[in-house]
Design an enzyme around this catalytic site. Structure first.
Site: not given
Ligand SMILES: *Cc1c(COP(=O)(O)O)cnc(C)c1O
Length: 359
Positions: A171, A102, A195
């Site tokens: 993030d 990511w 999530k």
């Protein structure tokens, strides 16, 4: 009907009580004779649902008044570009720590718009650790420092937070709400909802208001945080149903005792699973111990040829979505807030049986 134990990395498990509430509300919300999805986003009902969700999130995370809370769309992936377009200037570099897949995506997106400096990377060891902060090659005067404190694919988490005067942009897609943190330590926190917050389609951005108003002239209105803040996240039609459902999750978390309570439950769940993996002699987790994620637990089997049988048996035992990401191999159990401790217990029982049958 009985529900499975769902270890999906995302979209992930939701609390059953929240789904039941949504089911009750679906056709007829609070006697109004219509559903949430059929109401104007300008209606009193939706405005009050969005305000209540924001207030609940502010209480949970202790978000100070000088931070704006934005309910956006486009996922965390869209924020990879938005971060740069909102904060970078042409003459200051932006800094990134590269700790996994990511981070890498955030870096490649930032490179379209800014001069990117990667101050540290763990790619040399397949992203299995977070480089010591003392070796990060940081400079004063960067527009921001971007980190991904929990790399969802590698299962790698920061043991400590970087410090300094440069705004930290994080993030937090796969670890937001997993435990308490000090929002004031960050310039920007962002997370895709699917999530640990709610359904896919909602992206939460928490931004220090002093960072608003820095967007480049090229920044599209839809990515501009200041425009979103000035319009209470209703510059265009927001994801009303996702905001409503996230609000129910926030309420559920408050009823469970908030993020301190979640942190101890999450610690207990992860500790059990890692302890079992480490002593099994059959399973292994590749991550440096101080950087093991509480949310995403990758593990490999002693023999990769058994992966298929493991997954089939897990499905039969109603333990779903354990297949790991191809870059790590093996398995991954995502054990977010809504995955109950009983799911972890059932997984460990299954893993123990499987190991004894195959070793
Ligand atoms: C899932 C995830 C993303 C991507 O989120 P989208 O909402 O699909 O764009 C980004 N970063 C992290 C850490 C993630 O876990």
């Amino acid at each position: 009907m009985s529900r499975v134990f769902n270890f999906c990395a995302g979209p992930a498990a939701l609390p059953e009580s929240v789904l039941q509430q949504a089911q009750t509300d679906l056709i007829d919300w609070q006697g109004r004779g219509l559903s949430i999805m059929e109401m104007s986003h300008r209606s009193d009902e939706i405005v009050s649902i969005a305000n209540a969700a924001e207030a609940s999130l502010r209480r949970l995370m202790g978000i100070p008044e000088n931070y704006a809370v934005l309910f956006l769309q486009g996922g965390a992936s869209q924020q990879f570009a938005a971060v740069t377009l909102n904060l970078a200037t042409s003459d200051t570099p932006v800094e990134y720590v590269n700790t996994g897949q990511w981070s890498k995506k955030a870096i490649s997106e930032a490179k379209r718009f800014a001069q990117v400096k990667v101050v540290a990377s763990s790619e040399d060891q397949n992203f299995s650790y977070v480089p010591e902060h003392s070796v990060w090659d940081r400079a004063d005067g960067a527009a921001y420092l971007h980190i991904c404190p929990n790399e969802t694919i590698g299962g790698v988490a920061f043991a400590e937070l970087p410090r300094g005067d440069v705004p930290i942009v994080a993030d937090m897609s796969s670890m937001i709400l997993s435990g308490p943190l000090n929002v004031s330590d960050y310039g920007v926190i962002y997370a895709g909802a699917q999530k640990n917050i709610g359904p896919a389609g909602l992206t939460v951005v928490i931004v220090d208001r002093k960072l608003l108003g820095r967007a480049s002239a090229q920044c599209p209105a839809m990515l501009n945080w200041q425009i979103a803040a000035e319009n209470d996240s209703m510059y265009n039609t927001p994801p009303t149903f996702a905001i409503y459902l996230a609000g129910l999750v926030f309420e559920w978390l408050e009823q469970l005792g908030g993020l301190d309570a979640m942190a101890s439950i999450n610690q207990r769940k992860a500790d059990k699973l890692y302890a079992y993996i480490d002593q099994s002699g059959f399973y292994a987790n590749p991550v440096a111990v101080p950087n093991r994620s509480l949310m995403n637990v990758p593990f490999t089997l002693a023999n990769a040829e058994l992966d298929k049988a493991f997954l089939q048996g897990a499905d039969d035992a109603r333990l779903l979505n354990l297949k790991g990401h191809r870059s790590v191999g093996g398995m991954r159990a995502s054990i977010y807030n809504a995955v109950p401790e009983a799911a972890v217990d059932a997984l460990i029982d299954y893993m123990r049986d499987f190991a004894s049958q195959h070793s």
